[in-house]
Design a protein around this motif. Sequence first.
Motif, mmCIF file in Angstrom:
data_model
loop_
_atom_site.group_PDB
_atom_site.id
_atom_site.type_symbol
_atom_site.label_atom_id
_atom_site.label_comp_id
_atom_site.label_asym_id
_atom_site.label_seq_id
_atom_site.Cartn_x
_atom_site.Cartn_y
_atom_site.Cartn_z
ATOM 1 N N GLY A 170 7.672 2.666 -15.356
ATOM 2 C CA GLY A 170 7.908 2.037 -14.242
ATOM 3 C C GLY A 170 6.946 1.917 -12.778
ATOM 4 N N ALA A 171 7.166 3.383 -12.826
ATOM 5 C CA ALA A 171 5.931 3.487 -11.253
ATOM 6 C C ALA A 171 4.713 3.093 -11.484
ATOM 7 N N LEU A 172 4.074 2.842 -12.756
ATOM 8 C CA LEU A 172 2.585 2.387 -13.074
ATOM 9 C C LEU A 172 2.842 0.177 -13.551
ATOM 10 N N LEU A 173 3.742 -0.456 -13.543
ATOM 11 C CA LEU A 173 4.268 -1.151 -14.126
ATOM 12 C C LEU A 173 4.113 -2.124 -12.021
ATOM 13 N N LYS A 174 4.590 -1.130 -11.702
ATOM 14 C CA LYS A 174 4.660 -1.592 -9.783
ATOM 15 C C LYS A 174 3.854 -1.457 -8.764
ATOM 16 N N GLN A 175 2.943 -0.815 -9.726
ATOM 17 C CA GLN A 175 2.254 -0.253 -8.573
ATOM 18 C C GLN A 175 0.682 -1.514 -9.122
ATOM 19 N N ALA A 176 0.393 -1.682 -10.267
ATOM 20 C CA ALA A 176 -0.371 -2.509 -11.249
ATOM 21 C C ALA A 176 0.448 -3.826 -10.177
ATOM 22 N N MET A 177 1.837 -4.474 -9.964
ATOM 23 C CA MET A 177 2.172 -4.774 -9.280
ATOM 24 C C MET A 177 1.118 -5.618 -8.116
ATOM 25 N N GLY A 178 1.979 -4.366 -7.210
ATOM 26 C CA GLY A 178 1.277 -4.191 -5.632
ATOM 27 C C GLY A 178 0.395 -4.306 -5.512
ATOM 28 N N TRP A 179 -0.969 -3.832 -6.169
ATOM 29 C CA TRP A 179 -2.434 -4.629 -6.169
ATOM 30 C C TRP A 179 -2.409 -5.988 -6.411
ATOM 31 N N LEU A 204 -1.206 -8.640 -17.916
ATOM 32 C CA LEU A 204 -2.645 -9.409 -17.929
ATOM 33 C C LEU A 204 -3.218 -10.488 -18.524
ATOM 34 N N GLN A 205 -2.369 -11.128 -19.148
ATOM 35 C CA GLN A 205 -2.831 -11.926 -20.356
ATOM 36 C C GLN A 205 -2.789 -13.343 -18.570
ATOM 37 N N GLN A 206 -1.779 -13.095 -17.784
ATOM 38 C CA GLN A 206 -2.247 -14.538 -16.473
ATOM 39 C C GLN A 206 -2.683 -13.764 -15.964
ATOM 40 N N LEU A 207 -3.775 -12.841 -16.126
ATOM 41 C CA LEU A 207 -5.043 -12.449 -14.985
ATOM 42 C C LEU A 207 -5.849 -13.134 -14.900
ATOM 43 N N GLU A 249 0.921 -1.267 -0.042
ATOM 44 C CA GLU A 249 0.218 -0.113 0.168
ATOM 45 C C GLU A 249 1.267 1.322 0.374
ATOM 46 N N ASP A 250 2.154 0.986 0.629
ATOM 47 C CA ASP A 250 2.869 2.567 0.893
ATOM 48 C C ASP A 250 3.924 2.870 -0.649
ATOM 49 N N ALA A 251 3.893 1.179 -0.570
ATOM 50 C CA ALA A 251 4.760 1.622 -2.177
ATOM 51 C C ALA A 251 3.470 2.065 -3.536
ATOM 52 N N ILE A 252 2.317 1.306 -3.716
ATOM 53 C CA ILE A 252 1.617 2.154 -3.843
ATOM 54 C C ILE A 252 1.235 3.911 -4.240
ATOM 55 N N LYS A 253 1.181 3.957 -3.059
ATOM 56 C CA LYS A 253 0.996 5.292 -2.360
ATOM 57 C C LYS A 253 2.700 6.356 -3.408
ATOM 58 N N ALA A 254 3.740 5.537 -3.236
ATOM 59 C CA ALA A 254 4.751 6.384 -3.629
ATOM 60 C C ALA A 254 4.934 6.545 -5.130
ATOM 61 N N TYR A 255 4.130 5.114 -5.641
ATOM 62 C CA TYR A 255 4.522 5.191 -7.272
ATOM 63 C C TYR A 255 3.518 6.169 -7.960
ATOM 64 N N GLN A 256 2.470 6.632 -6.983
ATOM 65 C CA GLN A 256 1.940 7.370 -7.335
ATOM 66 C C GLN A 256 2.219 9.541 -7.554
ATOM 67 N N THR A 305 -6.833 -7.614 -8.201
ATOM 68 C CA THR A 305 -6.936 -8.296 -9.130
ATOM 69 C C THR A 305 -7.792 -7.399 -10.387
ATOM 70 N N THR A 306 -8.329 -6.461 -9.770
ATOM 71 C CA THR A 306 -9.094 -5.459 -10.579
ATOM 72 C C THR A 306 -8.641 -3.800 -10.948
ATOM 73 N N MET A 307 -7.994 -3.884 -9.499
ATOM 74 C CA MET A 307 -6.992 -2.398 -9.592
ATOM 75 C C MET A 307 -6.400 -2.525 -10.873
ATOM 76 N N ALA A 308 -5.141 -4.038 -10.300
ATOM 77 C CA ALA A 308 -4.017 -3.972 -11.303
ATOM 78 C C ALA A 308 -4.577 -3.955 -12.762
ATOM 79 N N ARG A 309 -5.312 -5.450 -13.295
ATOM 80 C CA ARG A 309 -5.886 -4.843 -14.844
ATOM 81 C C ARG A 309 -5.656 -3.558 -14.957
ATOM 82 N N ILE A 310 -6.553 -2.832 -14.522
ATOM 83 C CA ILE A 310 -6.638 -1.153 -14.679
ATOM 84 C C ILE A 310 -5.881 -0.637 -15.061
#
Length: 110
Positions: free
Chosen positions: A65-74, A107-110, A44-51, A80-85
């Motif tokens: 890279g920040a978006l990728l890591k945000q999605a991975m954090g979700w 995305l293909q793996q979700l 959660e803290d990582a997602i906020k920092a990447y944001q 998974t819905t947030m990750a997909r978005i």
Amino acid sequence: MQEKKYEAARIEFQGFVSKFPKSGLDESALYYIGECYFSEKHYEDAIKAYQQVVDKYPKGGKTAGALLKQAMGWQQMGETTMARIIYTRLVEKFPGTPQAQAAQKKLQQL
């Protein structure tokens, strides 16, 4: 022991951002704050920092890279819905980048 190193690094990056918010290097510092949190599994803290990277530098060098890591954090948190978005946003905003390619695979793996 390793966790302490991430914590110490994060504190240093946070101090840098506070002291030099317009240095031109704060984008990287903000990104690495997220990396430290991510490595500590504080997603959660990582997602906020990447944001912060995404908000402050929408076309910056660390944004994809920040978006990728945000999605991975979700995804790590089971959201998974947030990750997909976020993965989809990354593919749309940064097509052809290595991060977009990684997002497409995720995305293909979700």
